[in-house]
Enzyme design. Structure first.
Site, PDB file in Angstrom:
ATOM      1  CG  ASP A  45      -1.804   1.355   1.280  1.00 51.22           C
ATOM      2  OD1 ASP A  45      -2.883   1.115   0.980  1.00 51.22           O
ATOM      3  OD2 ASP A  45      -1.437   2.198   1.845  1.00 51.22           O
ATOM      4  CE1 TYR A  50       0.511   7.925   2.489  1.00 49.72           C
ATOM      5  CE2 TYR A  50       0.967   5.545   1.895  1.00 49.72           C
ATOM      6  CZ  TYR A  50       0.283   6.643   2.592  1.00 49.72           C
ATOM      7  OH  TYR A  50      -0.769   6.197   3.162  1.00 49.72           O
ATOM      8  CE  LYS A  75      -3.849   4.729   0.576  1.00 46.20           C
ATOM      9  NZ  LYS A  75      -2.306   4.579   0.977  1.00 46.20           N
ATOM     10  CG  HIS A 108      -4.853   9.495   0.469  1.00 43.27           C
ATOM     11  ND1 HIS A 108      -3.535   9.658   0.037  1.00 43.27           N
ATOM     12  CD2 HIS A 108      -4.904   9.251   1.681  1.00 43.27           C
ATOM     13  CE1 HIS A 108      -2.911   9.129   1.076  1.00 43.27           C
ATOM     14  NE2 HIS A 108      -3.697   8.887   1.982  1.00 43.27           N
TER      15      HIS A 108
HETATM   16  P1  NAD Z   1       0.666   1.705  12.036  1.00 42.99           P
HETATM   17  O1  NAD Z   1      -0.486   1.288  13.011  1.00 42.99           O
HETATM   18  O2  NAD Z   1       0.873   0.466  11.031  1.00 42.99           O
HETATM   19  O3  NAD Z   1       1.966   1.753  13.076  1.00 42.99           O
HETATM   20  C1  NAD Z   1       3.166   1.739  12.453  1.00 42.99           C
HETATM   21  C2  NAD Z   1       4.112   1.797  13.671  1.00 42.99           C
HETATM   22  O4  NAD Z   1       3.676   0.740  14.465  1.00 42.99           O
HETATM   23  C3  NAD Z   1       5.448   1.584  13.042  1.00 42.99           C
HETATM   24  O5  NAD Z   1       6.119   3.124  12.941  1.00 42.99           O
HETATM   25  C4  NAD Z   1       6.054   0.873  14.449  1.00 42.99           C
HETATM   26  O6  NAD Z   1       6.695   1.835  15.177  1.00 42.99           O
HETATM   27  C5  NAD Z   1       5.138   0.282  14.867  1.00 42.99           C
HETATM   28  N1  NAD Z   1       5.255  -1.138  14.735  1.00 42.99           N
HETATM   29  C6  NAD Z   1       5.136  -1.846  13.515  1.00 42.99           C
HETATM   30  N2  NAD Z   1       5.275  -3.201  13.683  1.00 42.99           N
HETATM   31  C7  NAD Z   1       5.576  -3.408  15.035  1.00 42.99           C
HETATM   32  C8  NAD Z   1       5.738  -4.446  15.762  1.00 42.99           C
HETATM   33  N3  NAD Z   1       5.764  -5.865  15.362  1.00 42.99           N
HETATM   34  N4  NAD Z   1       5.984  -4.505  17.121  1.00 42.99           N
HETATM   35  C9  NAD Z   1       6.331  -3.130  17.704  1.00 42.99           C
HETATM   36  N5  NAD Z   1       5.787  -2.192  16.907  1.00 42.99           N
HETATM   37  C10 NAD Z   1       5.596  -2.131  15.788  1.00 42.99           C
HETATM   38  O7  NAD Z   1       0.552   2.872  11.307  1.00 42.99           O
HETATM   39  P2  NAD Z   1       0.716   3.414   9.768  1.00 42.99           P
HETATM   40  O8  NAD Z   1       1.767   3.229   9.059  1.00 42.99           O
HETATM   41  O9  NAD Z   1       0.051   4.782   9.822  1.00 42.99           O
HETATM   42  O10 NAD Z   1      -0.642   2.495   9.052  1.00 42.99           O
HETATM   43  C11 NAD Z   1      -0.236   1.603   8.287  1.00 42.99           C
HETATM   44  C12 NAD Z   1      -0.492   1.768   6.669  1.00 42.99           C
HETATM   45  O11 NAD Z   1      -1.779   2.263   6.540  1.00 42.99           O
HETATM   46  C13 NAD Z   1       0.401   2.849   6.397  1.00 42.99           C
HETATM   47  O12 NAD Z   1       1.780   2.465   6.158  1.00 42.99           O
HETATM   48  C14 NAD Z   1      -0.334   3.151   5.116  1.00 42.99           C
HETATM   49  O13 NAD Z   1       0.026   2.405   4.104  1.00 42.99           O
HETATM   50  C15 NAD Z   1      -1.656   3.429   5.448  1.00 42.99           C
HETATM   51  N6  NAD Z   1      -2.181   4.494   5.921  1.00 42.99           N
HETATM   52  C16 NAD Z   1      -3.229   5.029   5.204  1.00 42.99           C
HETATM   53  C17 NAD Z   1      -3.861   6.589   5.589  1.00 42.99           C
HETATM   54  C18 NAD Z   1      -4.827   7.134   4.821  1.00 42.99           C
HETATM   55  O14 NAD Z   1      -5.303   8.075   5.073  1.00 42.99           O
HETATM   56  N7  NAD Z   1      -5.430   6.092   3.778  1.00 42.99           N
HETATM   57  C19 NAD Z   1      -3.338   7.049   6.855  1.00 42.99           C
HETATM   58  C20 NAD Z   1      -2.372   6.525   7.496  1.00 42.99           C
HETATM   59  C21 NAD Z   1      -1.651   5.356   7.056  1.00 42.99           C
END
Ligand code: NAD
Length: 278
Positions: A45, A50, A75, A108
């Site tokens: 994704d 980004y 997106k 998005h």
């Molecule tokens: P997330 O909830 O996936 O959190 C990511 C954070 O969690 C990492 O930076 C790390 O610190 C921690 N983490 C990951 N794996 C871990 C583990 N095994 N143990 C401990 N900590 C861990 O947050 P995100 O990245 O914002 O969301 C996931 C994806 O969703 C994004 O990368 C993106 O592709 C998407 N996203 C979309 C939107 C949107 O507006 N559509 C907004 C935010 C994110």
């Protein structure tokens, strides 16, 4: 390890668990996505905003994995909803990704104050017809936004990608989605590390009971609710850990205990409200 496939309302299928690249720095993206693909991730994704689509594309090209085994989402950014800007934006994304077609293209954010997300959705319908994307969906759409595009076009998005984690479950949106055969993609599935989700009693207790990490418990909670998710990490061991979730199952009681973590008044949201992003 086999990641379940979910069938979307247009007949296409999507791997339920993938890798998200929000805040993966452009310079690190090729390495991180290559590691994810090596570990077995097949669903990536990304988004124009980004700034890392080139790195995703380089990793795909380097991987040697056949295109039909991969599921790639990108997106449309908020300043490109008007006229035929969505076509130009998707063509730019495809050039950066080195692809002829993405698997899923999303609006998005609805940016409701600009009153142009319906045009964006109408343009995405054309982009699917033109073959530039196999499926089309939306992100951060609340029920009124969803109602508006479906009523106007008769075309239902395959997914709504929304902020969703135990403290913010958006049950109004998930109920609407269930009624309309729209799948939910949970973004920020681990709460983006912005609150102590892993230290909560139901998550910690389930982790202890199954000999798994709290992150793995939360990922199972999403999977068992039927949500699609793509947790983000740039660390190989966490990428591996986040995929290693198919050898255990939470009990119904464990899922229900985690369900109680939503305060129910919207205060568990960790990021922006969709009506306020314009
Ligand atoms: P997330 O909830 O996936 O959190 C990511 C954070 O969690 C990492 O930076 C790390 O610190 C921690 N983490 C990951 N794996 C871990 C583990 N095994 N143990 C401990 N900590 C861990 O947050 P995100 O990245 O914002 O969301 C996931 C994806 O969703 C994004 O990368 C993106 O592709 C998407 N996203 C979309 C939107 C949107 O507006 N559509 C907004 C935010 C994110």
């Amino acid at each position: 390890m086999t990641v379940p496939q979910i069938t979307l309302n247009d007949g296409n299928s999507i791997p339920q668990l993938g890798y998200g690249t929000f805040k993966v720095p452009p310079a690190d993206t090729q390495r991180a996505v290559s590691e994810a693909l090596e570990l077995g991730y097949r669903h990536i994704d990304t988004a124009a905003i980004y700034g890392n689509e080139e790195g995703v594309g380089q990793a795909i090209a380097d991987s040697g994995i056949s295109r039909d085994e991969l599921f790639i989402t990108t997106k449309l950014w908020n300043d490109r909803h008007d006229a035929d800007e969505p076509r130009k934006a998707l063509q730019e994304s495809l050039a950066k990704l080195g692809l002829d077609q993405v698997d899923l293209y999303l609006v998005h954010w609805p940016t409701p104050a600009n009153d142009n997300y319906l045009n964006a959705w109408q343009q995405l319908i054309k982009l699917r017809e033109a073959g530039l994307t196999r499926s089309i969906g939306v992100s951060n759409f609340l029920v009124p936004h969803l109602e508006k595009i479906v009523t106007a076009t008769g075309v239902t998005p395959v997914v709504d990608q929304i902020e969703l984690h135990p403290a913010h479950q958006q049950q109004d949106v998930t109920a609407w989605a269930a009624d309309h055969d729209v799948r939910i993609e949970s973004w920020g599935p681990l709460g983006q590390g912005k609150y102590d989700l892993f230290g909560t009693e139901p998550v910690a207790a389930a982790a202890q009971a199954h000999g798994k990490t709290p992150a793995q418990v939360v990922i199972r909670w999403h999977l068992q609710h039927g949500f699609i998710l793509f947790p983000k990490s740039v660390h190989r061991e966490r990428l591996a850990q986040n995929l290693d979730v198919f050898d255990f199952e939470l009990t119904d009681a464990e899922v229900a205990a985690i369900d109680t973590l939503d305060p129910g008044d919207g205060s568990g949201r960790v990021s922006a409200h969709p009506d306020e992003v314009n």
